[in-house]
Scaffold this active site. Structure first.
Site, PDB file in Angstrom:
ATOM      1  N   LYS A   1     -10.498  -0.591  10.557  1.00 37.28           N
ATOM      2  CA  LYS A   1     -10.573  -1.868   9.545  1.00 37.28           C
ATOM      3  C   LYS A   1     -11.063  -3.069  10.341  1.00 37.28           C
ATOM      4  O   LYS A   1     -11.090  -4.104  10.022  1.00 37.28           O
ATOM      5  CB  LYS A   1      -9.273  -2.062   8.960  1.00 37.28           C
ATOM      6  CG  LYS A   1      -9.070  -0.985   7.955  1.00 37.28           C
ATOM      7  CD  LYS A   1      -7.607  -1.409   7.251  1.00 37.28           C
ATOM      8  CE  LYS A   1      -7.319  -0.056   6.218  1.00 37.28           C
ATOM      9  NZ  LYS A   1      -8.101   0.217   5.038  1.00 37.28           N
TER      10      LYS A   1
ATOM     11  N   ASP B   1       3.253  -4.419   8.004  1.00 35.96           N
ATOM     12  CA  ASP B   1       2.156  -3.866   7.986  1.00 35.96           C
ATOM     13  C   ASP B   1       0.887  -4.444   8.105  1.00 35.96           C
ATOM     14  O   ASP B   1       0.404  -5.560   7.330  1.00 35.96           O
ATOM     15  CB  ASP B   1       1.905  -3.134   6.568  1.00 35.96           C
ATOM     16  CG  ASP B   1       0.789  -2.380   6.179  1.00 35.96           C
ATOM     17  OD1 ASP B   1      -0.339  -2.503   6.873  1.00 35.96           O
ATOM     18  OD2 ASP B   1       0.730  -1.816   5.004  1.00 35.96           O
TER      19      ASP B   1
ATOM     20  N   CYS C   1      -4.651   2.159  -3.599  1.00 34.43           N
ATOM     21  CA  CYS C   1      -3.337   2.923  -3.230  1.00 34.43           C
ATOM     22  C   CYS C   1      -2.224   1.880  -3.387  1.00 34.43           C
ATOM     23  O   CYS C   1      -1.359   1.774  -2.309  1.00 34.43           O
ATOM     24  CB  CYS C   1      -3.738   3.129  -1.601  1.00 34.43           C
ATOM     25  SG  CYS C   1      -4.852   4.615  -1.289  1.00 34.43           S
TER      26      CYS C   1
ATOM     27  N   GLN D   1      -4.205  -5.138   6.949  1.00 34.21           N
ATOM     28  CA  GLN D   1      -5.361  -6.069   6.594  1.00 34.21           C
ATOM     29  C   GLN D   1      -5.097  -7.433   7.297  1.00 34.21           C
ATOM     30  O   GLN D   1      -5.825  -8.316   6.956  1.00 34.21           O
ATOM     31  CB  GLN D   1      -5.120  -6.390   5.211  1.00 34.21           C
ATOM     32  CG  GLN D   1      -5.331  -4.985   4.164  1.00 34.21           C
ATOM     33  CD  GLN D   1      -6.832  -4.632   4.150  1.00 34.21           C
ATOM     34  OE1 GLN D   1      -7.559  -5.524   4.666  1.00 34.21           O
ATOM     35  NE2 GLN D   1      -7.019  -3.312   4.071  1.00 34.21           N
TER      36      GLN D   1
ATOM     37  N   HIS E   1       0.888  -1.230  -0.139  1.00 36.59           N
ATOM     38  CA  HIS E   1      -0.125  -0.122   0.099  1.00 36.59           C
ATOM     39  C   HIS E   1       0.884   1.066   0.275  1.00 36.59           C
ATOM     40  O   HIS E   1       2.132   1.219   0.457  1.00 36.59           O
ATOM     41  CB  HIS E   1      -0.756  -0.074   1.444  1.00 36.59           C
ATOM     42  CG  HIS E   1      -1.885   0.988   1.321  1.00 36.59           C
ATOM     43  ND1 HIS E   1      -1.596   2.311   1.661  1.00 36.59           N
ATOM     44  CD2 HIS E   1      -3.387   0.888   1.199  1.00 36.59           C
ATOM     45  CE1 HIS E   1      -2.798   3.070   1.775  1.00 36.59           C
ATOM     46  NE2 HIS E   1      -3.717   2.177   1.504  1.00 36.59           N
TER      47      HIS E   1
HETATM   48  N1  PMP Z   1      -1.584  -0.668   4.674  1.00 34.86           N
HETATM   49  C1  PMP Z   1      -2.540  -1.449   3.797  1.00 34.86           C
HETATM   50  C2  PMP Z   1      -2.285  -2.802   3.608  1.00 34.86           C
HETATM   51  C3  PMP Z   1      -3.871  -0.970   4.024  1.00 34.86           C
HETATM   52  O1  PMP Z   1      -4.900  -1.724   3.349  1.00 34.86           O
HETATM   53  C4  PMP Z   1      -4.252   0.251   4.429  1.00 34.86           C
HETATM   54  C5  PMP Z   1      -5.764   0.941   4.149  1.00 34.86           C
HETATM   55  N2  PMP Z   1      -6.425   0.534   3.230  1.00 34.86           N
HETATM   56  C6  PMP Z   1      -3.310   0.832   5.069  1.00 34.86           C
HETATM   57  C7  PMP Z   1      -1.910   0.626   5.256  1.00 34.86           C
HETATM   58  C8  PMP Z   1      -3.427   2.417   5.403  1.00 34.86           C
HETATM   59  O2  PMP Z   1      -4.406   2.355   6.603  1.00 34.86           O
HETATM   60  P1  PMP Z   1      -4.944   3.974   6.916  1.00 34.86           P
HETATM   61  O3  PMP Z   1      -5.402   4.546   5.915  1.00 34.86           O
HETATM   62  O4  PMP Z   1      -5.791   3.320   8.090  1.00 34.86           O
HETATM   63  O5  PMP Z   1      -3.624   4.596   7.548  1.00 34.86           O
END
Ligand code: PMP
Length: 408
Positions: A225, A199, A365, A202, A122
């Site tokens: 999430k 990270d 993203c 997910q 991401h």
């Molecule tokens: N890493 C991953 C794998 C994600 O799926 C996301 C959110 N889509 C993020 C980072 C960023 O999370 P946040 O927008 O809550 O900071």
């Protein structure tokens, strides 16, 4: 075992309609819905104990502090951290990663060092490392993937070697659902004395997590999430590493003593929590954790495997639909990305919305991943505890409907 029908009664939003039909919510990788217990925890805080934490001697402040710190202990237990001193509250996963980049990486990464990430990241776990690599004159190394979106580790001994200072890797890809073999990668990183950031945005919502067993140095995730409110994130760090890190933001709360010209830092984890924290959301996040613990994370994972298998089988039979990602629940979470060559993903998403079905379309993203897949965007359905097989049937029928409609 999870009974989504029972669970649904805890989520008021799931009984609403969209475009005249019942809502089918399949955008859980973006954010999940909230149960009544979490919404109640939020309003109860404001109704009964609203006050600032840590510095009051009055009753409300003491009660708020107790609830606030109880949530920290719950999160520590949820991921099996040794101590709640290792849990720092942030706004989200993105801020947690930026905190590590600012407070750890600037001090520990030097010219020529390698920072290793993967092609599945991401932007939140890529852009901060691009910045650090540029600033420190370090090398950003990217682990490639196969066409199925699985890490290609054939060259890993060259990519991840003794000049690696940090491996920053996603546990589960938000775009494809791929579950990475993080434990094996962490063992390999250890051989080269590299630090590891996982990270978990997910993975924490969908799998049992044990940070001690993983042996990662940093583990980051977001409350929103996993049934919690927006605006609250977690940074887990091994205590000895946190002790050695510089503060991220400075000001109130994070100081022990302040003189005219200098200051000393507060104990862990407050050293990293400058200013009044997001008290109500932390407390409500504690309720979200209790909700998931009552269900059991093994059961959560099992339910998602069942739904994903069912959906993959049905979707694989649709002519013209190209499934992306591993298509194997042994290394795929409840995220299914697909592409229909004859229809732009945004048109698929809009067509499904007309039928009350919320999916995500776009680059998720993960633009470098889209470049690798040679696609501008994908359509993505992502599941959670309240989703049913009947909802998957509706998704499949509606996709067939979209192909017929746009094919005409
Ligand atoms: N890493 C991953 C794998 C994600 O799926 C996301 C959110 N889509 C993020 C980072 C960023 O999370 P946040 O927008 O809550 O900071």
């Amino acid at each position: 075992m999870i009974n989504p029908i029972l669970i649904r009664s805890d989520f008021p939003i799931l009984s609403r309609t969209v475009n005249g039909v019942p809502l089918v919510y399949f955008d859980n990788a973006a954010t999940t819905q909230k149960p009544t217990s979490v919404i109640d925890a939020l309003s109860n805080y404001y109704l009964t104990i609203n006050s600032n934490v840590h510095r009051g001697v009055h009753r409300l402040s003491m009660e708020a502090t107790e609830e606030f710190e109880k949530a920290r202990i719950s999160v520590a237990k949820f991921i099996n951290a040794k101590s709640s001193r290792s849990i720092v509250w942030t706004r989200n996963t993105t801020e947690s990663i930026n905190l590590v980049a600012h407070s750890w990486a600037k001090k520990n990464i030097s010219k020529g060092d390698k920072i290793v990430v993967s092609q599945l990241e991401h932007h939140s776990n890529l852009v901060p490392w691009q910045q650090i690599a540029m600033e420190r004159d370090a090398q950003l190394v990217i682990i490639p993937i196969s066409d199925e979106g699985v890490l290609d580790l054939s060259n890993i001994d060259v990519l991840l070697d003794s000049s690696t200072k940090l491996l920053a890797i996603t546990h589960i890809s938000n775009a494809l659902g791929t579950i990475n073999p993080v434990k094996d990668l962490i063992s390999l990183a250890r051989k080269h004395d590299a630090f590891v950031l996982v990270d978990g945005a997910q993975s924490a919502p969908h799998l049992p997590i044990d940070v001690q067993d993983l042996d990662c140095d940093f583990f980051v995730f977001s409350g929103h999430k996993m049934l919690g409110p927006t605006g609250i994130g977690v940074l887990y760090t091994k205590e000895e590493i946190l002790l050695d890190m510089d503060p991220f933001l400075t000001g109130g709360e994070m100081v022990m003593q302040v003189w005219d010209q200098k200051a000393s830092w507060n104990d862990l984890p407050m050293k990293f929590e400058a200013g009044t924290p997001n008290i109500a959301d932390v407390i409500a996040f504690g309720s979200a954790i209790s909700y998931l613990e009552n269900l059991g994370m093994d059961n959560v994972r099992k339910h998602e495997i069942d739904l994903t298998k069912y959906a993959l089988e049905a979707l694989s039979k649709i002519d013209g639909l190209n499934l992306l990602g591993p298509c194997d629940t042994n290394n795929q979470a409840g995220v299914i990305s697909f592409d229909i060559s004859s229809i732009h993903p945004h048109d698929v998403g809009t067509f499904l919305d007309q039928r009350g079905i919320a999916i995500r379309t776009g680059h998720h993203c993960s633009m470098p991943l889209m470049h690798r897949l040679n696609l501008p965007a994908t359509a993505r359905a992502s599941f959670y505890i309240y989703n049913t097989f009947e909802e998957v049937d509706k998704l499949v029928d509606s996709i067939v409907g979209a192909i017929e409609f746009f094919g005409k």
